[in-house]
Design a protein around this motif. Structure first.
Motif, mmCIF file in Angstrom:
data_model
loop_
_atom_site.group_PDB
_atom_site.id
_atom_site.type_symbol
_atom_site.label_atom_id
_atom_site.label_comp_id
_atom_site.label_asym_id
_atom_site.label_seq_id
_atom_site.Cartn_x
_atom_site.Cartn_y
_atom_site.Cartn_z
ATOM 1 N N PHE A 8 0.832 -1.203 0.000
ATOM 2 C CA PHE A 8 0.000 0.000 0.000
ATOM 3 C C PHE A 8 0.864 1.251 0.000
ATOM 4 O O PHE A 8 0.606 2.197 -0.745
ATOM 5 C CB PHE A 8 -0.930 0.030 1.216
ATOM 6 C CG PHE A 8 -1.610 1.354 1.377
ATOM 7 C CD1 PHE A 8 -2.699 1.696 0.599
ATOM 8 C CD2 PHE A 8 -1.117 2.293 2.276
ATOM 9 C CE1 PHE A 8 -3.298 2.941 0.720
ATOM 10 C CE2 PHE A 8 -1.712 3.539 2.405
ATOM 11 C CZ PHE A 8 -2.809 3.861 1.631
ATOM 12 N N LEU A 9 1.892 1.261 0.840
ATOM 13 C CA LEU A 9 2.752 2.445 0.914
ATOM 14 C C LEU A 9 3.448 2.706 -0.418
ATOM 15 O O LEU A 9 3.613 3.859 -0.823
ATOM 16 C CB LEU A 9 3.761 2.294 2.040
ATOM 17 C CG LEU A 9 3.155 2.272 3.437
ATOM 18 C CD1 LEU A 9 4.232 1.974 4.480
ATOM 19 C CD2 LEU A 9 2.451 3.575 3.753
ATOM 20 N N GLY A 10 3.843 1.656 -1.124
ATOM 21 C CA GLY A 10 4.445 1.825 -2.446
ATOM 22 C C GLY A 10 3.475 2.424 -3.448
ATOM 23 O O GLY A 10 3.831 3.318 -4.218
ATOM 24 N N ARG A 11 2.229 1.929 -3.433
ATOM 25 C CA ARG A 11 1.210 2.486 -4.346
ATOM 26 C C ARG A 11 0.909 3.940 -3.991
ATOM 27 O O ARG A 11 0.706 4.781 -4.875
ATOM 28 C CB ARG A 11 -0.061 1.651 -4.292
ATOM 29 C CG ARG A 11 0.090 0.310 -4.978
ATOM 30 C CD ARG A 11 -1.228 -0.424 -5.141
ATOM 31 N NE ARG A 11 -1.918 -0.685 -3.881
ATOM 32 C CZ ARG A 11 -1.663 -1.713 -3.065
ATOM 33 N NH1 ARG A 11 -0.715 -2.577 -3.378
ATOM 34 N NH2 ARG A 11 -2.347 -1.878 -1.962
ATOM 35 N N PHE A 12 0.869 4.236 -2.683
ATOM 36 C CA PHE A 12 0.600 5.608 -2.263
ATOM 37 C C PHE A 12 1.724 6.535 -2.715
ATOM 38 O O PHE A 12 1.472 7.622 -3.235
ATOM 39 C CB PHE A 12 0.425 5.674 -0.745
ATOM 40 C CG PHE A 12 0.089 7.052 -0.264
ATOM 41 C CD1 PHE A 12 -1.185 7.561 -0.412
ATOM 42 C CD2 PHE A 12 1.060 7.850 0.323
ATOM 43 C CE1 PHE A 12 -1.504 8.840 0.020
ATOM 44 C CE2 PHE A 12 0.750 9.132 0.756
ATOM 45 C CZ PHE A 12 -0.530 9.625 0.599
ATOM 46 N N LEU A 13 2.970 6.108 -2.552
ATOM 47 C CA LEU A 13 4.103 6.929 -2.992
ATOM 48 C C LEU A 13 4.058 7.151 -4.493
ATOM 49 O O LEU A 13 4.259 8.264 -4.972
ATOM 50 C CB LEU A 13 5.427 6.280 -2.586
ATOM 51 C CG LEU A 13 6.675 7.015 -3.038
ATOM 52 C CD1 LEU A 13 6.721 8.437 -2.478
ATOM 53 C CD2 LEU A 13 7.910 6.243 -2.641
ATOM 54 N N ALA A 14 3.782 6.094 -5.256
ATOM 55 C CA ALA A 14 3.686 6.238 -6.709
ATOM 56 C C ALA A 14 2.598 7.246 -7.075
ATOM 57 O O ALA A 14 2.790 8.102 -7.935
ATOM 58 C CB ALA A 14 3.393 4.883 -7.358
ATOM 59 N N ALA A 15 1.460 7.155 -6.417
ATOM 60 C CA ALA A 15 0.361 8.089 -6.691
ATOM 61 C C ALA A 15 0.735 9.508 -6.276
ATOM 62 O O ALA A 15 0.417 10.469 -6.969
ATOM 63 C CB ALA A 15 -0.906 7.639 -5.975
ATOM 64 N N LEU A 16 1.415 9.631 -5.155
ATOM 65 C CA LEU A 16 1.828 10.954 -4.679
ATOM 66 C C LEU A 16 2.724 11.643 -5.699
ATOM 67 O O LEU A 16 2.593 12.835 -5.964
ATOM 68 C CB LEU A 16 2.555 10.813 -3.336
ATOM 69 C CG LEU A 16 2.998 12.087 -2.660
ATOM 70 C CD1 LEU A 16 1.800 12.935 -2.258
ATOM 71 C CD2 LEU A 16 3.833 11.753 -1.435
ATOM 72 N N ALA A 33 -2.947 15.233 -4.428
ATOM 73 C CA ALA A 33 -1.543 14.824 -4.529
ATOM 74 C C ALA A 33 -0.629 16.046 -4.498
ATOM 75 O O ALA A 33 0.386 16.051 -3.790
ATOM 76 C CB ALA A 33 -1.313 14.004 -5.795
ATOM 77 N N ARG A 34 -0.975 17.078 -5.239
ATOM 78 C CA ARG A 34 -0.154 18.301 -5.239
ATOM 79 C C ARG A 34 -0.165 18.972 -3.880
ATOM 80 O O ARG A 34 0.857 19.469 -3.411
ATOM 81 C CB ARG A 34 -0.622 19.254 -6.334
ATOM 82 C CG ARG A 34 -0.179 18.824 -7.715
ATOM 83 C CD ARG A 34 -0.427 19.894 -8.767
ATOM 84 N NE ARG A 34 -1.833 20.167 -8.983
ATOM 85 C CZ ARG A 34 -2.607 19.512 -9.840
ATOM 86 N NH1 ARG A 34 -2.097 18.546 -10.576
ATOM 87 N NH2 ARG A 34 -3.870 19.817 -9.989
ATOM 88 N N SER A 35 -1.314 18.974 -3.208
ATOM 89 C CA SER A 35 -1.409 19.594 -1.875
ATOM 90 C C SER A 35 -0.523 18.877 -0.859
ATOM 91 O O SER A 35 0.096 19.509 -0.013
ATOM 92 C CB SER A 35 -2.849 19.582 -1.370
ATOM 93 O OG SER A 35 -3.648 20.434 -2.135
ATOM 94 N N LEU A 36 -0.466 17.562 -0.942
ATOM 95 C CA LEU A 36 0.340 16.795 0.000
ATOM 96 C C LEU A 36 1.827 17.070 -0.146
ATOM 97 O O LEU A 36 2.582 17.019 0.822
ATOM 98 C CB LEU A 36 0.085 15.296 -0.181
ATOM 99 C CG LEU A 36 -1.222 14.790 0.398
ATOM 100 C CD1 LEU A 36 -1.533 13.404 -0.140
ATOM 101 C CD2 LEU A 36 -1.160 14.769 1.916
ATOM 102 N N ARG A 37 2.269 17.368 -1.352
ATOM 103 C CA ARG A 37 3.707 17.552 -1.568
ATOM 104 C C ARG A 37 4.114 19.025 -1.764
ATOM 105 O O ARG A 37 5.214 19.309 -2.215
ATOM 106 C CB ARG A 37 4.175 16.685 -2.733
ATOM 107 C CG ARG A 37 3.594 17.029 -4.043
ATOM 108 C CD ARG A 37 4.184 16.159 -5.150
ATOM 109 N NE ARG A 37 3.855 16.730 -6.429
ATOM 110 C CZ ARG A 37 2.908 16.269 -7.229
ATOM 111 N NH1 ARG A 37 2.226 15.210 -6.891
ATOM 112 N NH2 ARG A 37 2.667 16.866 -8.374
ATOM 113 N N THR A 38 3.225 19.938 -1.445
ATOM 114 C CA THR A 38 3.512 21.365 -1.577
ATOM 115 C C THR A 38 3.377 22.053 -0.229
ATOM 116 O O THR A 38 2.383 21.861 0.464
ATOM 117 C CB THR A 38 2.521 22.023 -2.573
ATOM 118 O OG1 THR A 38 2.612 21.344 -3.830
ATOM 119 C CG2 THR A 38 2.828 23.496 -2.762
ATOM 120 N N ARG A 39 4.376 22.836 0.120
ATOM 121 C CA ARG A 39 4.281 23.597 1.371
ATOM 122 C C ARG A 39 3.201 24.665 1.225
ATOM 123 O O ARG A 39 3.127 25.334 0.201
ATOM 124 C CB ARG A 39 5.611 24.257 1.701
ATOM 125 C CG ARG A 39 6.657 23.244 2.106
ATOM 126 C CD ARG A 39 7.940 23.911 2.489
ATOM 127 N NE ARG A 39 8.551 24.465 1.284
ATOM 128 C CZ ARG A 39 9.463 25.426 1.289
ATOM 129 N NH1 ARG A 39 9.869 25.949 2.410
ATOM 130 N NH2 ARG A 39 9.978 25.856 0.184
#
Length: 72
Positions: A8-16, A33-39
């Motif tokens: 699951f964590l691998g799929r989540f990282l790929a999606a992120l 996805a953009r919100s999670l990786r943007t300050r």
């Protein structure tokens, strides 16, 4: 407390990293996805901070994402 398995964590990282899309299908909207990786705010001379749950750092012109593995 186990929050997820390695698959699951691998799929989540790929999606992120792929705007919400993983090999198994879409699990996040592109906006999420953009919100999670943007300050949410930028402080000059502070190249690190948190997105929505993910540590975000700019290092040598690249964006680095990290997570400590801890779960609140």
């Amino acid at each position: 407390m186990q929050a997820g398995n390695v698959g699951f964590l691998g799929r989540f990282l790929a999606a992120l990293l792929n705007d919400g899309q993983s090999a198994g299908g879409r699990i996040l909207s592109p906006e999420a996805a953009r919100s999670l990786r943007t300050r949410p705010f930028f402080a000059e001379r502070a190249p690190e901070g948190f997105g929505l749950g993910i540590y975000v750092e700019e290092r040598e012109g690249r964006v680095v994402l990290a997570h400590s593995g801890s779960v609140p």
